[in-house]
Design an enzyme around this catalytic site. Structure first.
Site, PDB file in Angstrom:
ATOM      1  N   LYS A   1       0.838  -1.208   0.000  1.00  0.00           N
ATOM      2  CA  LYS A   1       0.000   0.000   0.000  1.00  0.00           C
ATOM      3  C   LYS A   1       0.869   1.254   0.000  1.00  0.00           C
ATOM      4  O   LYS A   1       0.393   2.363   0.205  1.00  0.00           O
ATOM      5  CB  LYS A   1      -0.922   0.025   1.228  1.00  0.00           C
ATOM      6  CG  LYS A   1      -1.969  -1.065   1.258  1.00  0.00           C
ATOM      7  CD  LYS A   1      -3.107  -0.727   2.201  1.00  0.00           C
ATOM      8  CE  LYS A   1      -2.704  -0.760   3.642  1.00  0.00           C
ATOM      9  NZ  LYS A   1      -3.856  -0.565   4.552  1.00  0.00           N
TER      10      LYS A   1
ATOM     11  N   LYS B   1       2.774   2.175   2.302  1.00  0.00           N
ATOM     12  CA  LYS B   1       2.696   2.763   3.639  1.00  0.00           C
ATOM     13  C   LYS B   1       3.784   2.134   4.495  1.00  0.00           C
ATOM     14  O   LYS B   1       4.038   0.941   4.412  1.00  0.00           O
ATOM     15  CB  LYS B   1       1.334   2.444   4.292  1.00  0.00           C
ATOM     16  CG  LYS B   1       0.172   3.304   3.823  1.00  0.00           C
ATOM     17  CD  LYS B   1      -1.020   3.115   4.757  1.00  0.00           C
ATOM     18  CE  LYS B   1      -2.068   4.170   4.490  1.00  0.00           C
ATOM     19  NZ  LYS B   1      -3.158   4.151   5.474  1.00  0.00           N
TER      20      LYS B   1
HETATM   21  N1  C2G Z   1     -10.424   6.929   8.522  1.00  0.00           N
HETATM   22  C1  C2G Z   1     -11.441   7.841   8.788  1.00  0.00           C
HETATM   23  N2  C2G Z   1     -11.123   9.141   9.020  1.00  0.00           N
HETATM   24  C2  C2G Z   1      -9.823   9.542   8.997  1.00  0.00           C
HETATM   25  C3  C2G Z   1      -8.792   8.613   8.743  1.00  0.00           C
HETATM   26  C4  C2G Z   1      -9.118   7.293   8.508  1.00  0.00           C
HETATM   27  O1  C2G Z   1     -12.636   7.484   8.804  1.00  0.00           O
HETATM   28  N3  C2G Z   1      -9.554  10.859   9.234  1.00  0.00           N
HETATM   29  C5  C2G Z   1     -10.803   5.540   8.267  1.00  0.00           C
HETATM   30  C6  C2G Z   1     -10.403   5.049   6.869  1.00  0.00           C
HETATM   31  O2  C2G Z   1     -11.365   5.458   5.905  1.00  0.00           O
HETATM   32  C7  C2G Z   1     -10.384   3.538   7.063  1.00  0.00           C
HETATM   33  C8  C2G Z   1      -9.935   3.389   8.535  1.00  0.00           C
HETATM   34  O3  C2G Z   1     -10.132   4.683   9.161  1.00  0.00           O
HETATM   35  O4  C2G Z   1     -11.700   3.003   6.927  1.00  0.00           O
HETATM   36  C9  C2G Z   1      -8.478   2.992   8.653  1.00  0.00           C
HETATM   37  O5  C2G Z   1      -7.693   3.938   7.951  1.00  0.00           O
HETATM   38  P1  C2G Z   1      -6.218   3.489   7.471  1.00  0.00           P
HETATM   39  O6  C2G Z   1      -5.508   2.869   8.600  1.00  0.00           O
HETATM   40  O7  C2G Z   1      -5.626   4.649   6.716  1.00  0.00           O
HETATM   41  O8  C2G Z   1      -6.596   2.320   6.457  1.00  0.00           O
HETATM   42  P2  C2G Z   1      -6.329   2.210   4.896  1.00  0.00           P
HETATM   43  O9  C2G Z   1      -4.899   2.400   4.588  1.00  0.00           O
HETATM   44  O10 C2G Z   1      -7.347   3.038   4.220  1.00  0.00           O
HETATM   45  O11 C2G Z   1      -6.584   0.629   4.710  1.00  0.00           O
HETATM   46  O12 C2G Z   1      -7.842  -3.181   2.216  1.00  0.00           O
HETATM   47  C10 C2G Z   1      -8.213  -1.914   2.679  1.00  0.00           C
HETATM   48  C11 C2G Z   1      -7.060  -1.167   3.297  1.00  0.00           C
HETATM   49  O13 C2G Z   1      -6.345  -1.991   4.214  1.00  0.00           O
HETATM   50  C12 C2G Z   1      -7.588   0.092   3.974  1.00  0.00           C
END
Ligand code: C2G
Length: 135
Positions: free
Chosen positions: A44, A46
């Site tokens: 990803k 990340k």
């Molecule tokens: N999120 C949110 N508001 C934010 C930041 C994050 O609602 N200000 C939500 C994201 O939309 C996600 C969850 O928190 O639903 C986790 O965010 P991340 O850890 O950034 O996950 P992500 O990299 O989007 O991983 O297969 C799917 C991926 O693994 C999703």
């Protein structure tokens, strides 16, 4: 029992994550969080500050979270939904539409993101904060 599933890296936990987990849990009775492994984070583009084990320990301490399992690939979602008898798949709406293929197996819900906060923003602000620069 209505089971909900959601996915993420959940690094440097912040209120946006908690708001998502609370609303996802409120959709049902049991919340499974599929937590991105350190290896999957590389896919990803990340790099998490906390290791998978530490991010798992932190998530398991949250009252909205019932179970944490690892995410290794983009392709495992359908199997996860089937194997865990999931009723609802929930994700932040930055993913809106991306997982609609799961509608064949469960309800798909996109929840509004919490504005003004992200792990990336936290890292950036900390990097540029003069108060933290060694004197
Ligand atoms: N999120 C949110 N508001 C934010 C930041 C994050 O609602 N200000 C939500 C994201 O939309 C996600 C969850 O928190 O639903 C986790 O965010 P991340 O850890 O950034 O996950 P992500 O990299 O989007 O991983 O297969 C799917 C991926 O693994 C999703």
């Amino acid at each position: 029992m209505k089971k909900v599933i959601t996915y993420g890296t959940y690094d440097l936990l912040h209120v946006g994550h908690i708001n998502l987990l609370r609303r996802a849990r409120e959709l049902g009775d049991y919340l499974v969080v599929v937590l991105s492994s350190d290896e999957f984070n590389l896919l990803k583009n990340k790099t998490a500050y906390h290791s998978y084990e530490d991010r798992k320990t932190i998530l398991e301490s949250i009252k909205y979270v019932d179970e944490v399992i690892p995410e290794f690939t983009w392709e495992q979602k359908t199997k996860d939904v089937i194997d865990n008898d999931i009723d609802i798949f929930a994700m932040g709406d930055d993913w809106k539409g991306k997982f609609d293929f799961l509608k064949e197996y469960c309800q798909v819900v996109y929840l509004a993101r919490t504005e003004g906060i992200s792990t990336t923003q936290i890292k950036e602000e900390l990097k540029n904060d003069d108060r933290l620069k060694s004197k």
